[in-house]
Design a protein around this motif. Structure first.
Motif, PDB file in Angstrom:
ATOM      1  N   ASP A 140       1.864  21.109  14.951  1.00  0.00           N
ATOM      2  CA  ASP A 140       2.376  19.839  14.239  1.00  0.00           C
ATOM      3  C   ASP A 140       4.030  19.976  14.212  1.00  0.00           C
ATOM      4  N   GLU A 141       4.502  21.050  15.072  1.00  0.00           N
ATOM      5  CA  GLU A 141       5.784  21.074  15.115  1.00  0.00           C
ATOM      6  C   GLU A 141       6.544  20.514  16.400  1.00  0.00           C
ATOM      7  N   TYR A 142       7.655  19.664  15.980  1.00  0.00           N
ATOM      8  CA  TYR A 142       8.195  18.677  17.133  1.00  0.00           C
ATOM      9  C   TYR A 142       9.693  19.071  16.618  1.00  0.00           C
ATOM     10  N   SER A 143      10.494  19.162  17.869  1.00  0.00           N
ATOM     11  CA  SER A 143      12.124  19.003  17.683  1.00  0.00           C
ATOM     12  C   SER A 143      12.555  17.709  18.193  1.00  0.00           C
ATOM     13  N   HIS A 144      13.136  17.231  17.447  1.00  0.00           N
ATOM     14  CA  HIS A 144      13.681  15.887  17.928  1.00  0.00           C
ATOM     15  C   HIS A 144      15.431  15.684  17.995  1.00  0.00           C
ATOM     16  N   TYR A 145      15.599  15.186  18.941  1.00  0.00           N
ATOM     17  CA  TYR A 145      16.935  15.004  19.321  1.00  0.00           C
ATOM     18  C   TYR A 145      17.455  13.477  19.469  1.00  0.00           C
ATOM     19  N   THR A 146      18.575  13.536  18.926  1.00  0.00           N
ATOM     20  CA  THR A 146      19.183  12.108  18.990  1.00  0.00           C
ATOM     21  C   THR A 146      20.358  12.005  20.010  1.00  0.00           C
ATOM     22  N   VAL A 147      21.407  12.801  19.303  1.00  0.00           N
ATOM     23  CA  VAL A 147      22.695  12.765  20.103  1.00  0.00           C
ATOM     24  C   VAL A 147      23.022  14.030  20.635  1.00  0.00           C
ATOM     25  N   PHE A 148      22.736  15.168  19.841  1.00  0.00           N
ATOM     26  CA  PHE A 148      22.775  16.672  20.167  1.00  0.00           C
ATOM     27  C   PHE A 148      22.471  16.994  21.592  1.00  0.00           C
ATOM     28  N   PRO A 149      23.092  17.768  22.459  1.00  0.00           N
ATOM     29  CA  PRO A 149      22.718  17.822  23.786  1.00  0.00           C
ATOM     30  C   PRO A 149      21.483  18.944  23.762  1.00  0.00           C
ATOM     31  N   LYS A 150      20.472  18.621  24.247  1.00  0.00           N
ATOM     32  CA  LYS A 150      19.066  19.482  24.285  1.00  0.00           C
ATOM     33  C   LYS A 150      19.288  20.790  24.936  1.00  0.00           C
ATOM     34  N   SER A 151      20.153  20.717  25.869  1.00  0.00           N
ATOM     35  CA  SER A 151      20.424  21.741  26.848  1.00  0.00           C
ATOM     36  C   SER A 151      21.077  23.090  25.904  1.00  0.00           C
ATOM     37  N   ILE A 152      22.007  22.440  25.263  1.00  0.00           N
ATOM     38  CA  ILE A 152      22.780  23.596  24.439  1.00  0.00           C
ATOM     39  C   ILE A 152      22.014  24.088  23.161  1.00  0.00           C
ATOM     40  N   ASN A 153      21.230  23.013  22.698  1.00  0.00           N
ATOM     41  CA  ASN A 153      20.120  23.583  21.631  1.00  0.00           C
ATOM     42  C   ASN A 153      19.303  24.637  22.007  1.00  0.00           C
ATOM     43  N   ARG A 154      18.814  24.567  23.383  1.00  0.00           N
ATOM     44  CA  ARG A 154      17.849  25.408  23.843  1.00  0.00           C
ATOM     45  C   ARG A 154      18.545  26.883  23.920  1.00  0.00           C
ATOM     46  N   ILE A 155      19.580  26.906  24.432  1.00  0.00           N
ATOM     47  CA  ILE A 155      20.482  28.096  24.331  1.00  0.00           C
ATOM     48  C   ILE A 155      20.406  28.797  23.247  1.00  0.00           C
ATOM     49  N   ILE A 156      20.992  27.896  22.201  1.00  0.00           N
ATOM     50  CA  ILE A 156      21.543  28.810  20.795  1.00  0.00           C
ATOM     51  C   ILE A 156      20.009  28.988  19.923  1.00  0.00           C
ATOM     52  N   ARG A 157      18.973  28.056  20.088  1.00  0.00           N
ATOM     53  CA  ARG A 157      17.906  28.358  19.400  1.00  0.00           C
ATOM     54  C   ARG A 157      17.024  29.396  19.904  1.00  0.00           C
ATOM     55  N   ALA A 216      20.627  42.211  21.432  1.00  0.00           N
ATOM     56  CA  ALA A 216      21.669  41.333  21.312  1.00  0.00           C
ATOM     57  C   ALA A 216      22.446  41.121  22.662  1.00  0.00           C
ATOM     58  N   TYR A 217      22.609  42.422  23.567  1.00  0.00           N
ATOM     59  CA  TYR A 217      23.283  41.998  24.753  1.00  0.00           C
ATOM     60  C   TYR A 217      22.103  41.422  25.688  1.00  0.00           C
ATOM     61  N   LYS A 218      20.858  41.676  25.515  1.00  0.00           N
ATOM     62  CA  LYS A 218      20.085  40.873  26.673  1.00  0.00           C
ATOM     63  C   LYS A 218      20.114  39.353  26.243  1.00  0.00           C
ATOM     64  N   LYS A 219      20.398  38.924  24.901  1.00  0.00           N
ATOM     65  CA  LYS A 219      20.061  37.606  24.733  1.00  0.00           C
ATOM     66  C   LYS A 219      21.574  36.962  25.328  1.00  0.00           C
ATOM     67  N   TRP A 220      22.828  37.946  24.988  1.00  0.00           N
ATOM     68  CA  TRP A 220      23.773  37.472  25.408  1.00  0.00           C
ATOM     69  C   TRP A 220      24.147  37.318  26.792  1.00  0.00           C
ATOM     70  N   LYS A 221      23.178  38.082  27.616  1.00  0.00           N
ATOM     71  CA  LYS A 221      23.324  38.002  29.155  1.00  0.00           C
ATOM     72  C   LYS A 221      22.612  36.678  29.629  1.00  0.00           C
ATOM     73  N   TYR A 222      21.435  36.522  28.640  1.00  0.00           N
ATOM     74  CA  TYR A 222      20.817  35.335  28.975  1.00  0.00           C
ATOM     75  C   TYR A 222      21.756  33.980  28.765  1.00  0.00           C
ATOM     76  N   VAL A 223      22.323  34.062  27.770  1.00  0.00           N
ATOM     77  CA  VAL A 223      23.452  32.953  27.406  1.00  0.00           C
ATOM     78  C   VAL A 223      24.394  32.680  28.654  1.00  0.00           C
ATOM     79  N   ALA A 224      24.781  34.039  29.005  1.00  0.00           N
ATOM     80  CA  ALA A 224      26.023  33.966  30.140  1.00  0.00           C
ATOM     81  C   ALA A 224      25.410  33.167  31.320  1.00  0.00           C
ATOM     82  N   ASN A 225      24.103  33.697  31.718  1.00  0.00           N
ATOM     83  CA  ASN A 225      23.489  33.197  33.000  1.00  0.00           C
ATOM     84  C   ASN A 225      23.191  31.725  32.901  1.00  0.00           C
ATOM     85  N   THR A 226      22.549  31.298  31.667  1.00  0.00           N
ATOM     86  CA  THR A 226      22.293  29.969  31.531  1.00  0.00           C
ATOM     87  C   THR A 226      23.630  29.065  31.528  1.00  0.00           C
ATOM     88  N   LEU A 227      24.546  29.473  30.911  1.00  0.00           N
ATOM     89  CA  LEU A 227      25.997  28.788  30.834  1.00  0.00           C
ATOM     90  C   LEU A 227      26.556  28.617  32.239  1.00  0.00           C
TER      91      LEU A 227
END
Lengths: 677, 522
Positions: free
Chosen positions: A144-161, A211-222
């Motif tokens: 029963d877990e749903y994420s709802h987006y209205t104006v916030f960009p989903k792509s950025i949200n994916r990176i940060i979450r 943290a570095y692994k996540k950082w690398k993922y963030v950089a690659n995605t961006l």
């Protein structure tokens, strides 16, 4: 009357309706201003203004005095369209769909325009979006877990979450900010980066490795999202700042067992272009189809003296309700030279100025062949659309707050908003766009050098590379404090691992009182209060220097230290190795009383480059030498060894002389035989 | 001189022997790529007999509520023998047996009841008619109404047996042949390209698109709770879904750009590139429900090719008709697209009433895209069939991948075959053996939990496919695929060339010397 004369006589209904709409336009004033509307200038008045001035940059399409109001005018066309729509059937809607009042989302946008010295104009586009609220730490895999987006960009949200990013900052900056003439960088430098691309982030993780692994993922995605080379960000480019870039508030930690890591990387002088702007515009709900983002066209934004794109994302948690939301702020800053930009928009292919167009200095000799041109004209009239090539397409329609445009100009400027051929002004020069029509901003002044006084730059910093003959190079940083108070400054510098720094050589090279010219006798310990240094590790970690320095009022302090260039491996050189290696900007943060951040320019470090055909040459040379040695030894062992007498004897019966003699004899005998015959 | 010659000859031969007996083999050994010894023969045998070692034993629980225990036992026995007859006649290419069990005797608890396949025979007005399932997701058993079995007993037994084989177990000859005939496709859906390959983690996006920029809202949370939550729960053993919703403005998938959009040109006009891109989710596959409203630019009468119509829906037990102004399209391997006829007014809000028929259709489409199938009396039965199909398909797919690996290594003699590839192949063979073992022993003990075994088998078979693909796509192997021999020669020739030349000239000299010696002796 003018209108009627331009409308076909046969369509009497159209004429009546058109008159009705036109009158209605007068009776129902359109509200633009959040303050009292002071000026309401009709078209005719503006035409007079245009006529009476020595117009240099006016837009002929909108302000042609001879045009009166004809059917080619956009506003009239709109009215005619309305007539057509009245005639045809009305827009049909789906009756199954209901409407809801007060349906707004958390999105704000504003444009701030500031005239700068020397006919430059700063346009700063600001966007702010909040995500829907969520409970931290809830798994998205629940039934029963749903994420709802209205104006916030989903792509950025994916990176940060996905990567537990609590803060994310990206900067794309290019060009030269003339701090001497223009003053402080917009937003005190906190929304601009060094030349190129800059990325830093606060990441929640259980360890530095995670943290570095996540950082690398963030950089690659961006990197993929913004079409940049951020995928080249690796451990050798990543720094972990101690004091700079550290948030000055309590960053939320979703899991108490974790820690927060601040990581930063920059790609010096990385090109910034439309492929970076387009993804930024796609993050906005308006998709540059309405509101202020309609002005953002890559060709105009990047055809400027200075431009900066920034994105800042933060996770904000409400302590009372234990819910969080993500906040995204995007900013696009552009500095254009107004006369040049308008000239280029009018004539994309540059042409020499005609004789009539030349403005010669009449105090000097001038004729048809000689002319000393005058500096830029201070009288100017232009529209915002003359610079950006488009008009503002109304307001965004999804926010409770309408899109707004503010012009920060002195009283010498006349600033009006134009909509449907009508002009309005406000005391504050701020306009709320409450309609969905095309709007434009009208600028007029007789003295464009009269600008709103901007705060002085608290500190100027520059950096350069020094070369000397003994093999060591040096890096010199010049701090200049033009103010009356001492400035405590945080200096952050990241240098590549192939610059081997000798920190022991860090000295105050010179300290001068700029008012008296006196030299101070400062030691390094007198000016530096703290110094953090993380030495580079070859190919694993860059040099990181961070220190706090106090610059006395009206003084210049020059620090320098020496470094050596390491040699790189053959494959580590880029294809254009002889260009040199770009060194990212140093970041300077003035701690108070008003915080201010600026960056030095980037540096170009030239390393000795090898001959890239070397490996094959080495193979060939080595093989030749080995072949020679082998051949010599082999011949010594295998060739026949004789005494001199034996050799003479053999040579006498088989040497070249013997063979020549034999040949001669044979020839003579043959010729002798022929003679006899 | 003679002795001297012999000594030189000895030196020459020493050099030659070192060059040819030690140098050349050593050079060959050091410059030859490593090729692990793959079990090629065993893999070729597997290719010839892909599913010969599989013996599928399936239990079916029959709950006969129309007669007493004794009569029930006879009924079950007759059904069993009829099923055996049918399966014996059908040469489906797979060894299948069905074990007909008594529901009452086995005493299944409520937990196991959901996990097993059950046929309920109840008394009704119709003779041998399957009862329609009203509640889409909660049905666990297939119910058959029977009026009177005794009228034509043999025919009734045959029909009940066919219902078990076709509708409940899905092991009729056609289904099995479909699985076996194609090594790439498992069901009709996938064969036509509608279904996605089986992957455990899937992202679902519901996107509301409007061609204009006015603020919109929708009650998506409650609609998802009603339709997607039970679906997620039902499929939880095989699929892990993450679900989100989004509103996108100024995007009507390009519908406004053409005035004459119709169904035939729709596929060329629709631009779905900017929605639900892989930037927005971390899973390998994303499926989308896009509800699109055209821009007002399309005209006052909306999209001409969308015709208003009426659909029937269940309101409790009553069927009521509902007028709709949208059309649903299924985009293979992507999701469902709902195109509305009219644009949206400012501040429009799509409520539950509007969204429910859309979500209902999407949940059915979703099952089809996943490959589970939508033409079913009970989704649970389809799920059981799907699991079996996935396992069989993965078995076939893994053998195909191993076969391709063998072909690849045999075709490229210069390609390295690392030890890791051999390890992966051995692991794959081990997993395959484990799966076959579990399938063959499944159904031998009564009351077994169908779900647990098949869920485990699905995961194992997926792992099998992954391991096989890891072996095939091994980085080191593929990278050296095109390493040319010429390159090797170019690097070593500057060294080997001069040495070989010196040796060759040495041999020529020795031969000359020998002729001199012979001459001098003469």
């Amino acid at each position: 009357m003018v209108i009627i004369s331009n409308i076909p006589h046969s369509s009497s209904i159209k004429v009546i309706l058109l008159c009705f709409i036109f009158i209605l336009g007068f009776l129902v004033p359109i509200s633009y201003a959040d303050e009292l509307v002071e000026t309401h200038i009709q078209n005719k008045e503006v035409e007079d203004v245009v006529k009476n001035n020595d117009v240099k940059y006016e837009s002929k399409t909108s302000f042609d005095p001879s045009s009166e109001i004809d059917v080619t005018d956009t506003s009239i066309l709109t009215s005619l369209d309305n007539i057509e729509s009245v005639k045809s059937t009305e827009q049909v809607w789906d009756t199954n769909i209901k409407t809801k009042d007060n349906l707004y989302y958390e999105f704000d946008e504003s444009l701030k325009i500031t005239p700068l010295k020397s006919n430059f104009l700063l346009s700063s586009f600001n966007f702010e979006i909040n995500s829907t609220k969520y409970e931290p730490g809830v798994s998205s895999n629940g039934f029963d877990e749903y994420s709802h987006y209205t104006v916030f960009p989903k792509s950025i949200n994916r990176i940060i979450r996905q990567n537990s990013v609590r803060e994310l900052h990206i900067r794309f900056t290019r060009g030269f900010w003339d701090a001497d003439s223009w003053g402080r960088i917009p937003y005190d430098g906190f929304k601009a980066g060094g030349s190129g691309v800059e990325l830093w982030s606060v990441i929640e993780a259980s360890s530095k490795k995670v943290a570095y692994k996540k950082w690398k993922y963030v950089a690659n995605t961006l990197s993929g999202m913004f079409c940049t080379s951020l995928n080249f960000v690796d451990a050798s480019k990543t720094t972990y700042p101690y004091k700079s870039f550290i948030p000055d508030y309590d960053v939320p930690l979703f899991d108490g067992k974790n820690q927060l890591f601040v990581m930063r990387a920059a790609l010096a002088n990385e090109n910034v272009c439309t492929e970076n702007l387009t993804p930024l515009l796609k993050l906005l709900p308006t998709k540059s189809r309405s509101g202020i983002s309609t002005l953002l066209d890559g060709h105009k934004v990047f055809d400027s003296y200075w431009h900066s794109l920034s994105i800042d994302v933060k996770t904000i948690c409400e302590e009372e309700s234990l819910v969080c939301y993500d906040n995204l702020k995007a900013n696009v800053g552009v500095v254009m030279h107004v006369p040049n930009t308008i000239q280029r928009n009018r004539n994309p292919i540059p042409k020499p100025v005609t004789g009539e167009g030349l403005r010669c200095d009449t105090s000097k000799y001038h004729d048809a062949y000689e002319c000393f041109p005058l500096p830029d004209n201070f009288e100017t009239i232009f529209l915002l659309s003359d610079l950006f090539g488009k008009k503002l397409q109304g307001s965004n329609l999804i926010s409770n707050n309408p899109s707004s445009v503010c012009v920060e100009a002195s009283k010498d400027w006349k600033i009006l908003i134009e909509s449907n051929g009508e002009f309005f002004g406000t005391q504050s020069n701020c306009f709320d766009l409450t309609n969905n029509d095309k709007n434009d901003i009208y600028f007029e002044t007789k003295n464009s050098s009269s600008i709103v006084r901007r705060d002085n730059v608290p500190l100027f910093v520059s950096r350069s590379i020094m070369s000397n003959s003994i093999g060591r190079d040096g890096l010199r940083t010049v701090f200049r404090n033009p103010t009356n108070s001492a400035k405590s400054v945080l200096y952050f510098e990241s240098l590549p691992w192939f610059m081997k720094i000798y920190l022991s050589t860090l000295i105050v090279e010179q300290a001068i009182d700029t008012t008296t010219g006196m030299k101070f006798d400062f030691d390094i310990k007198d000016v530096l209060s703290t110094l953090k240094y993380a030495a580079a590790s070859d190919r694993k970690r860059p040099n990181q220097i961070e220190y706090e320095i106090t610059i006395p009022p009206h003084s210049t302090i020059i620090l320098s230290y020496q470094f050596e260039k390491n040699l790189l491996k053959y494959s580590e050189y880029p294809p254009d190795a002889n260009h040199g290696f770009e060194i990212e900007s140093a970041v300077v943060t003035v701690k108070g009383p008003t915080k201010y951040q600026s960056r030095t320019s980037t540096l170009l470090l030239v390393l000795p480059t090898p001959d890239f055909s070397m490996p094959y040459n080495v193979i060939i040379l080595t093989s030749t030498i080995m072949g020679l040695i082998f051949g010599t030894v082999f011949n010594l062992l295998v060739k026949r060894v004789l005494t001199l007498e034996d050799a003479e004897r053999i040579r006498a019966v088989s040497g070249p002389k013997y063979k020549l003699k034999k040949l001669k004899e044979r020839l003579l005998s043959r010729f002798g035989t022929n003679k006899n015959a | 001189m003679n002795n001297n010659y012999k000594l030189r000859l000895f030196v020459l031969f020493s050099y030659l022997s070192v060059f040819f007996l030690l140098g050349v083999p050593l050079w060959y050994k050091l410059t030859t790529i490593h090729r692990a010894d793959l079990p090629i023969t065993y893999i070729k045998e597997l290719v010839d007999n892909k599913l010969n070692d599989v013996h599928l034993k399936l239990p079916i629980y029959v709950d006969s509520q129309i007669n007493d225990i004794k009569e029930s036992a006879i009924l079950l026995k007759d059904i069993q023998s009829e099923i055996n007859d049918i399966l014996g006649k059908n040469n489906a290419g797979l060894d299948i047996s069905v074990n007909v069990l008594d529901y009452v005797k086995e005493n299944l608890d409520s937990k196991n009841e959901n996990a097993n396949q059950i046929l309920k025979i109840v008394k009704g007005d119709n003779n041998l008619k399957m009862v329609e399932n009203r509640d889409f997701f909660s049905s666990t058993a297939t119910t058959v109404e029977v009026n009177d079995l005794s009228t034509d007993y043999q025919k009734s037994i045959r029909e009940l047996s066919n219902i078990i084989l076709n509708n409940i177990l899905g092991v009729n000859a056609k289904n099995i042949n479909t699985v076996i005939a194609s090594t790439k496709d498992i069901n009709d859906g996938e064969k036509t390209g509608v279904s996605i390959p089986y992957i455990q983690d899937i992202h679902l996006s519901a996107i509301l698109l409007s061609g204009d920029g006015d603020a919109l809202g929708w009650d998506i949370e409650s609609s998802m709770s009603k339709y997607i939550t039970p679906l997620r729960e039902m499929l939880s053993s095989v699929y892990h879904f993450t679900v989100d919703s989004d509103i996108v403005y100024y995007n009507d998938l390009n519908l406004h750009s053409q005035h004459a959009v119709n169904e035939s040109t729709l596929a060329h006009i629709l631009d779905i590139s900017e929605i639900s891109t892989s930037d927005e989710y971390s899973e390998q596959i994303g499926l989308t429900l896009a509800i699109v409203f055209p821009s007002r630019e399309v005209g006052n009468n909306g999209l001409e090719f969308i015709k208003p119509k009426s659909i029937e829906k269940l309101d409790g037990s009553e069927k009521v008709s509902n007028d709709i102004n949208w059309e649903k399209y299924l985009i293979p391997r992507w999701g469902s697209l709902i195109i509305n006829k009219y644009p949206l007014k400012a501040n429009s809000y799509l409520d539950e009433e509007f969204l429910h028929p859309i979500m209902h259709k999407f949940s059915i489409d979703l099952l089809e895209i996943l490959g589970i199938g939508s033409d079913m009396m009970s989704p649970y039965n389809s799920l059981h069939m799907f699991k079996r199909s996935v396992v069989l398909r993965n078995l076939l797919k893994s053998v195909d991948t191993l076969q391709s690996l063998v072909r690849l290594t045999e075709s490229f003699k210069q390609m390295a075959v690392p030890e890791q590839v051999l390890a992966d192949v051995n692991t794959a063979i081990g997993i395959r053996y484990e799966i076959i073992n579990k399938i063959n022993h499944f159904g031998t003990s009564n009351g077994i939990n169908n779900n647990i075994v098949w869920d485990e088998l699905v995961l194992l078979s997926n792992k099998l496919v992954t391991v096989c693909e890891n072996a095939f796509f091994d980085n080191e192997m593929v990278q050296q695929n095109f390493f040319p021999d010429e390159h090797k020669t170019a690097v070593y020739f500057p060294f080997l060339g001069p040495i070989a030349m010196v040796l060759f000239l040495g041999i020529v000299n020795m031969i000359k010397d020998r002729s001199h010696i012979v001459d001098s002796i003469k």
